[in-house]
Motif scaffolding. Structure first.
Motif, PDB file in Angstrom:
ATOM      1  N   ASP A 112       7.782  20.081 -23.381  1.00 38.07           N
ATOM      2  CA  ASP A 112       7.436  18.736 -22.937  1.00 38.07           C
ATOM      3  C   ASP A 112       6.621  18.027 -24.011  1.00 38.07           C
ATOM      4  N   TYR A 114       4.696  14.289 -24.637  1.00 34.56           N
ATOM      5  CA  TYR A 114       4.191  13.193 -23.828  1.00 34.56           C
ATOM      6  C   TYR A 114       3.830  11.978 -24.672  1.00 34.56           C
ATOM      7  N   VAL A 151       7.440  11.444 -20.412  1.00 31.44           N
ATOM      8  CA  VAL A 151       7.572  12.832 -20.827  1.00 31.44           C
ATOM      9  C   VAL A 151       9.019  13.083 -21.232  1.00 31.44           C
TER      10      VAL A 151
END
Length: 578
Positions: A112, A114, A151
Motif C-alpha cells: 500500500d 498512500y 491508497v
C-alpha cells in the motif's frame, strides 16, 4: 473491509504525528528548560519559536520511518503549552516517485502506497509536566478535519513474509519505543475522503467521519477484543459509495455506511445492484440466456462482526445479519439462444465455496421484502410475472469455513410470504455444503388456496394455457436435486378444473388466441378435472427433470421442476413445459 482498513490508516497516521510531535517537544524541552522552569507560552511572532525546528524534526521522522518513501509537509504549527493545545495546518504526506521506482526494483515497495493530506489537526490536553517527565501520556482530544487519502494497493509477491509478520504486530508494539501508555478522551475525524485503487479497481468513499471515545493504547488493550481501534466507544461513517462494475456489468452503490465498534456492528443503507443500461442494455452484451438481477436493500445490519479480520480483508465473520425491506427483481429472456452447455457452480453453496474470502454468518434474517420473477416467452411474444410479497425468512449455517462445514454440513433457509399477493406460501430449503461439485439441495414448498385469476397472469404468457374454471385448495411439493438434475413429487387438491390452450395471434397486437378445438379435446381426454377423483386417493405424481443448457439459475431450475409437476398432476403432456 477496505473502508475500515483505510480508516485505521488515518488514525494510525494521526497518532504517529501526535506521538512524534510530543516526543520531539519532550526531548527539546528537557534540553532547554530545568524541571522547575515557569510555563512557556509560544507566540507566533517569537524569534525563538520551536515550530520550524519541530516541523523539520517531524519531517525527518517521517522520512526515516518510511525508509525515505514519504515526504511530510506542514504549512504551519501553532502551540500553546499553557492551554495544552497543538494545531497543525496544511499537513500532507506524499511518496517520492524516484524512491518508489527504486524500492520496486529492489523488491522493497510496500503493498500500500498512500497520498495523505489534512486541512487541520488540533490536539488538546498536552500538559507541560507530562511532556517533560512521563512516558504515560493523556490527551483530551484530537480533531482532524477534511483528510483526503488515496491508497494505491498492489499486492507484491515479495511481501508475503512481511504480511504474515504484520498480522501479529499491534499498534502498541509499533509505538512502544516512544511511550508506555497513551490515553485519549476523544478522536474526531470529519469531512474525509478515501479513494482506494486496488489492482486497477477504484473505490471512493465520501463524507467519511470517525468518532472514537475513551481510547487507551497500552499493553492491556493491544489484544482486547472488546475495543475497536483501541476505543471503548467508536463510530465510523461514510456517505455514498459507488463500486466499479467491472466485467459483471452491474452498478453497485451504497447510500451510507456506519460502523459501531463497541457493538461490533455494521449498518449499510440503500444498497443497490443495477444492470448497466437496464435489462435491455445489459442483455445487448450477452450472447446466451442469462438472468438479469435488480436489487434494492434499504437497510442491512451485521452484528457480532470480527472487525480486525474484516478491516484487513482476511475474512467476514458475523453472528447475525438483518435485512429489511428488500425489493428484488429477476428477469429471464428466452429469446436469447441457449449456451449449449449446462452452467455449473452457480447454486448458493457453490457460489459461497468459490469466494476467496472466508465467510461465516451464523444467521441471516430477512424481513418485509418482495421478489418478482419475470420471464419472456417468444412463443407468446410476451412476459409473465410471478411475485412473492412480504417475505420473512431466516437463513442459517451459510459458511465456507471447513471446520464449520465439518460440524454443520447443511445450510438451511426458511421463508413465508404472500404468493401473487393473494395466498400464503411457505418454503424450506437445505443445501449440502460439502457438495461443492454436485450442488445437492432439497426444497419443500406449500401454498394455500389458488384461483384462476392468480395463475393466468403468468400461465398464459409463459405456458400458453388459460385456466377457465377451477380452484385449488392447496398444493405441496418436495424436490431433491443437484447441479444436473432434480426429482420430486407434487400434491395439489383442486376441483372443477378446465383449461384452454392458447397460441400467438397472427399480429402481435392481437395478443393470444384460444385453441378451442384443442381445448375441448384436451379437457375430454387429458385434463383431470378433480384431485382427488371421486372414490380415489389424492394423486401425487413424481417427476424428473434434467437441467437444460439455457443459462438458468437455481431459482429458475426449481420453478421449472414445479411447473412440470403441476402439468403431470392435471394430466397435460410434459412436452408442454419445454
Amino acid at each position: 473491509m477496505k473502508f475500515t482498513r483505510t480508516a485505521l490508516s488515518i488514525i494510525l497516521f494521526v497518532v504517529l504525528l501526535v506521538v512524534g510531535g510530543v516526543w520531539y517537544l519532550k526531548t527539546y524541552l528537557k534540553q532547554t528548560h530545568p524541571v522547575n522552569a515557569p510555563p512557556v507560552t509560544q507566540k507566533e511572532v517569537s524569534p525563538l519559536d520551536l515550530r520550524p525546528a519541530a516541523i523539520a524534526k517531524l519531517q525527518q521522522l517521517v522520512e526515516a520511518g518510511s525508509d525515505s518513501l514519504y515526504q511530510l509537509r506542514i504549512d504551519s504549527l501553532l502551540t500553546d503549552i499553557t492551554t495544552g493545545t497543538l494545531i497543525l495546518k496544511g499537513v500532507a504526506i506524499r511518496p517520492d516517485s524516484v524512491v518508489i521506482q527504486s524500492m520496486q526494483a529492489q523488491k522493497r515497495l510496500p503493498d500500500d502506497v498512500y497520498h495523505i493530506s489534512l486541512s487541520s489537526l488540533r490536539i488538546t490536553g498536552i500538559g507541560l509536566s507530562d511532556i517533560l517527565h512521563r512516558r504515560d501520556l493523556s490527551l483530551q482530544s484530537i480533531v482532524c478535519t477534511h483528510p483526503q487519502i488515496t491508497v494505491y494497493h498492489r499486492r507484491q509477491s515479495y511481501n508475503a513474509g512481511k504480511r504474515a509478520t504484520a498480522k501479529d504486530q499491534t499498534l502498541f508494539s509499533r509505538l512502544q519505543g516512544q511511550i508506555d501508555r497513551l490515553a485519549i478522551d476523544s478522536v474526531s475525524i470529519t469531512g474525509g475522503s478515501l479513494t482506494d485503487n486496488s489492482d486497477g479497481t477504484t473505490r471512493t468513499y465520501q463524507n467519511v467521519s470517525v468518532a472514537l471515545r475513551e481510547i487507551l493504547i497500552d499493553s492491556t488493550t493491544e489484544q482486547d477484543p472488546s475495543r475497536f481501534l483501541f476505543a471503548k466507544r467508536s463510530l465510523l461513517q461514510a456517505g455514498k459509495i459507488t463500486l466499479p462494475a467491472g466485467k459483471s456489468r452491474y452498478d453497485i452503490s451504497i447510500g451510507g455506511i456506519a460502523v459501531s465498534g463497541e457493538k461490533q456492528q455494521l449498518h449499510i443503507q440503500n444498497l443497490t445492484l443495477k444492470p448497466q443500461g437496464g435489462k435491455a442494455g445489459f442483455l445487448r452484451h450477452q450472447k446466451h440466456r442469462i438472468e438479469v438481477f435488480d436489487l434494492a436493500v434499504p437497510a442491512l445490519t451485521l452484528n457480532g462482526v470480527d472487525w480486525w479480520a474484516a478491516a484487513h480483508g482476511e475474512s467476514l465473520l458475523a453472528q447475525e445479519a438483518e435485512i429489511t425491506g428488500v425489493n428484488g427483481y429477476i428477469y429471464f429472456d428466452r429469446r436469447l439462444p441457449k449456451s449449449g452447455s449446462v452452467k455449473k457452480a452457480n447454486f448458493p453453496q457453490q457460489l459461497l465455496a468459490d469466494l476467496k474470502m472466508p465467510l461465516s454468518i451464523k444467521r441471516v434474517r430477512i424481513k418485509k421484502s418482495n421478489l418478482a420473477y419475470e420471464e419472456f416467452a417468444p412463443e407468446s411474444g410476451s412476459s409473465g410475472r410471478i411475485t412473492f410479497n412480504n417475505i420473512n425468512a431466516v437463513a442459517q449455517g451459510f459458511t465456507n469455513l471447513p471446520a464449520e462445514i465439518a460440524s454443520r454440513p447443511t445450510a438451511r433457509f426458511e421463508a413465508t410470504c404472500r404468493f401473487m399477493n393473494a395466498t400464503d406460501l411457505s418454503v424450506q430449503m437445505e443445501f449440502a455444503l460439502p457438495s461443492r461439485k454436485r450442488g445437492a439441495f432439497k426444497v419443500d414448498l406449500a401454498v394455500g388456496r389458488i384461483t384462476p385469476a392468480m395463475v393466468n397472469s403468468f400461465a398464459e404468457p409463459m405456458g400458453l394455457v388459460r385456466i377457465t374454471s377451477g380452484q385449488a385448495q392447496y398444493a405441496k411439493a418436495h424436490i431433491e436435486g443437484n447441479n444436473s438434475a432434480l426429482q420430486g413429487t407434487l400434491a395439489a387438491a383442486y376441483t372443477d378444473l378446465h383449461i384452454m390452450p392458447l397460441k400467438a395471434a397472427d399480429h402481435p397486437k392481437e395478443g393470444l388466441k384460444s385453441k378451442r378445438i384443442t381445448g375441448t379435446l384436451a379437457n375430454m381426454l387429458f385434463v383431470k378435472d378433480n384431485n382427488p377423483s371421486r372414490g380415489n386417493n389424492l394423486r401425487q405424481p413424481s417427476f424428473e427433470l434434467n437441467r437444460s443448457a439455457d443459462g438458468s439459475s437455481f431459482f429458475n431450475f426449481v420453478w421449472s421442476g414445479i411447473r412440470l409437476g403441476l402439468f403431470k398432476t392435471i394430466g397435460l403432456p410434459a412436452r408442454l413445459t419445454e
